[in-house]
Scaffold this motif. Structure first.
Motif, PDB file in Angstrom:
ATOM      1  N   LEU A  15     -67.848  53.304  25.964  1.00  0.00           N
ATOM      2  CA  LEU A  15     -66.594  52.621  26.281  1.00  0.00           C
ATOM      3  C   LEU A  15     -66.620  51.169  25.813  1.00  0.00           C
ATOM      4  O   LEU A  15     -65.850  50.348  26.313  1.00  0.00           O
ATOM      5  CB  LEU A  15     -66.317  52.687  27.788  1.00  0.00           C
ATOM      6  CG  LEU A  15     -66.131  54.094  28.366  1.00  0.00           C
ATOM      7  CD1 LEU A  15     -65.934  54.012  29.877  1.00  0.00           C
ATOM      8  CD2 LEU A  15     -64.938  54.797  27.723  1.00  0.00           C
ATOM      9  N   LYS A  16     -67.455  50.865  24.858  1.00  0.00           N
ATOM     10  CA  LYS A  16     -67.537  49.487  24.359  1.00  0.00           C
ATOM     11  C   LYS A  16     -66.192  49.054  23.786  1.00  0.00           C
ATOM     12  O   LYS A  16     -65.533  49.801  23.067  1.00  0.00           O
ATOM     13  CB  LYS A  16     -68.622  49.375  23.279  1.00  0.00           C
ATOM     14  CG  LYS A  16     -70.040  49.522  23.803  1.00  0.00           C
ATOM     15  CD  LYS A  16     -71.053  49.331  22.704  1.00  0.00           C
ATOM     16  CE  LYS A  16     -72.485  49.414  23.227  1.00  0.00           C
ATOM     17  NZ  LYS A  16     -72.788  50.766  23.734  1.00  0.00           N
ATOM     18  N   GLY A  17     -65.786  47.840  24.152  1.00  0.00           N
ATOM     19  CA  GLY A  17     -64.526  47.297  23.670  1.00  0.00           C
ATOM     20  C   GLY A  17     -63.327  47.729  24.483  1.00  0.00           C
ATOM     21  O   GLY A  17     -62.201  47.319  24.180  1.00  0.00           O
TER      22      GLY A  17
ATOM     23  N   ALA B 233     -67.571  49.233  29.105  1.00  0.00           N
ATOM     24  CA  ALA B 233     -66.247  48.680  29.376  1.00  0.00           C
ATOM     25  C   ALA B 233     -66.361  47.333  30.082  1.00  0.00           C
ATOM     26  O   ALA B 233     -67.288  47.103  30.867  1.00  0.00           O
ATOM     27  CB  ALA B 233     -65.435  49.640  30.231  1.00  0.00           C
ATOM     28  N   HIS B 234     -65.403  46.453  29.817  1.00  0.00           N
ATOM     29  CA  HIS B 234     -65.266  45.247  30.631  1.00  0.00           C
ATOM     30  C   HIS B 234     -64.422  45.633  31.837  1.00  0.00           C
ATOM     31  O   HIS B 234     -63.311  46.168  31.685  1.00  0.00           O
ATOM     32  CB  HIS B 234     -64.599  44.119  29.857  1.00  0.00           C
ATOM     33  CG  HIS B 234     -64.425  42.873  30.695  1.00  0.00           C
ATOM     34  ND1 HIS B 234     -65.461  42.006  30.944  1.00  0.00           N
ATOM     35  CD2 HIS B 234     -63.341  42.384  31.368  1.00  0.00           C
ATOM     36  CE1 HIS B 234     -65.024  41.028  31.717  1.00  0.00           C
ATOM     37  NE2 HIS B 234     -63.750  41.238  31.996  1.00  0.00           N
ATOM     38  N   VAL B 235     -64.920  45.374  33.033  1.00  0.00           N
ATOM     39  CA  VAL B 235     -64.294  45.859  34.253  1.00  0.00           C
ATOM     40  C   VAL B 235     -63.594  44.745  35.010  1.00  0.00           C
ATOM     41  O   VAL B 235     -64.205  43.733  35.344  1.00  0.00           O
ATOM     42  CB  VAL B 235     -65.339  46.533  35.170  1.00  0.00           C
ATOM     43  CG1 VAL B 235     -64.681  47.003  36.468  1.00  0.00           C
ATOM     44  CG2 VAL B 235     -65.998  47.708  34.464  1.00  0.00           C
ATOM     45  N   ILE B 236     -62.316  44.946  35.259  1.00  0.00           N
ATOM     46  CA  ILE B 236     -61.565  44.083  36.177  1.00  0.00           C
ATOM     47  C   ILE B 236     -61.680  44.730  37.544  1.00  0.00           C
ATOM     48  O   ILE B 236     -61.130  45.819  37.781  1.00  0.00           O
ATOM     49  CB  ILE B 236     -60.094  43.957  35.767  1.00  0.00           C
ATOM     50  CG1 ILE B 236     -59.980  43.429  34.338  1.00  0.00           C
ATOM     51  CG2 ILE B 236     -59.345  43.055  36.743  1.00  0.00           C
ATOM     52  CD1 ILE B 236     -58.568  43.504  33.787  1.00  0.00           C
TER      53      ILE B 236
ATOM     54  N   ASP C 138     -56.965  49.771  28.943  1.00  0.00           N
ATOM     55  CA  ASP C 138     -57.379  51.095  28.489  1.00  0.00           C
ATOM     56  C   ASP C 138     -57.559  52.088  29.633  1.00  0.00           C
ATOM     57  O   ASP C 138     -57.288  53.276  29.476  1.00  0.00           O
ATOM     58  CB  ASP C 138     -58.693  50.985  27.707  1.00  0.00           C
ATOM     59  CG  ASP C 138     -58.572  50.083  26.488  1.00  0.00           C
ATOM     60  OD1 ASP C 138     -57.767  50.406  25.594  1.00  0.00           O
ATOM     61  OD2 ASP C 138     -59.262  49.039  26.454  1.00  0.00           O
ATOM     62  N   ILE C 139     -58.029  51.588  30.777  1.00  0.00           N
ATOM     63  CA  ILE C 139     -58.359  52.465  31.896  1.00  0.00           C
ATOM     64  C   ILE C 139     -57.882  51.836  33.196  1.00  0.00           C
ATOM     65  O   ILE C 139     -58.184  50.672  33.473  1.00  0.00           O
ATOM     66  CB  ILE C 139     -59.884  52.700  31.971  1.00  0.00           C
ATOM     67  CG1 ILE C 139     -60.390  53.375  30.695  1.00  0.00           C
ATOM     68  CG2 ILE C 139     -60.247  53.540  33.203  1.00  0.00           C
ATOM     69  CD1 ILE C 139     -61.905  53.326  30.536  1.00  0.00           C
ATOM     70  N   MET C 140     -57.146  52.602  33.995  1.00  0.00           N
ATOM     71  CA  MET C 140     -56.739  52.158  35.329  1.00  0.00           C
ATOM     72  C   MET C 140     -57.197  53.198  36.342  1.00  0.00           C
ATOM     73  O   MET C 140     -56.815  54.365  36.251  1.00  0.00           O
ATOM     74  CB  MET C 140     -55.220  51.990  35.417  1.00  0.00           C
ATOM     75  CG  MET C 140     -54.743  51.496  36.785  1.00  0.00           C
ATOM     76  SD  MET C 140     -52.931  51.380  36.909  1.00  0.00           S
ATOM     77  CE  MET C 140     -52.515  53.096  37.312  1.00  0.00           C
TER      78      MET C 140
END
Length: 238
Positions: A6-8, A33-36, A87-89
């Motif tokens: 999930l990079k980027g 992934a960068h996670v919020i 990208d992902i929620m």
């Protein structure tokens, strides 16, 4: 461990301070992934941040009460302005309320349980549909519960809220059935070793239940760019 890259990619997880939300946030970060990460508890979010950094991942912490008047909408605007996409929620935050006869449930409990489990995800749809559609592979996952269909005695607020969440997510999915990039699904985790489960079933041995991280392989399938599933209620069979 599930092999997914999930990079980027940018992921948002609500209720990320503990339980399923924390486990999924950590696994998303481990996958690149960068996670919020959003939750009400600052200290628990900082502990998550430490764990993600130790795993080589990155995160943005957003201490926020989902019941606040405009916090979700403000976060949607921030995501749009800063990243231009999502990208992902993962709408994970949940509230059990009190297990009591329906006739004894107080208005405040109804407002909180429906607010966290149903109204907040509805507001997340409004705030993040645009950024999800701006992704080349937008993925939305709603963490629901088998209580939505079992509708057992004394669970009226939670069962009603999760039933509504299922209807909300599947109705939204139907609106995007022909979307080339957006995939929307619901997950029933089943019994897991979480604080909410312990509150609901205080006599149960938590060591007999799977850790929340056991849910990751299923969720990884649903958030990956290659996912073709859409509008489904997916049950964890671990």
């Amino acid at each position: 461990m599930t092999d997914i890259d999930l990079k980027g990619r940018l992921a948002l997880v609500s209720g990320a301070s503990r339980g399923i939300g924390r486990a999924l946030a950590l696994e998303l970060a481990r996958a690149g992934a960068h996670v919020i990460a959003t939750a009400r508890t600052q200290g628990a979010l900082e502990e998550l941040d430490d764990a993600i950094k130790a795993a080589g991942g990155t995160t943005t912490l957003v201490p926020m009460d989902l019941m606040s008047e405009d916090g979700i909408e403000q976060l949607g605007q921030i995501v749009t302005d800063r990243w231009g996409k999502l990208d992902i929620m993962i709408a994970n935050a949940g509230a059990l309320g009190e297990l009591t006869p329906a006739a004894q449930v107080k208005a405040k409990t109804w407002q909180n349980v429906l607010g966290v489990n149903l109204v907040a995800p509805a507001r997340m749809i409004r705030a993040f549909e645009g950024p999800l559609l701006s992704s080349d592979a937008g993925r939305a996952v709603f963490i629901s519960s088998g209580a939505a269909s079992s509708r057992r005695a004394f669970w009226a607020p939670y069962a009603a809220a999760k039933s509504g969440l299922d209807a909300l997510a599947q109705s939204w999915a139907a609106e995007h059935v022909n979307s080339p990039s957006l995939r929307i699904n619901v997950v029933y985790p089943g019994a897991m070793r979480t604080r909410m489960r312990a509150k609901a079933f205080p006599g149960e041995d938590p060591n007999s239940l799977p850790e929340p991280a056991a849910l990751w392989p299923l969720v990884a399938e649903l958030v990956g760019p290659d996912c073709a599933r859409h509008g489904e209620i997916v049950r964890f069979e671990g």
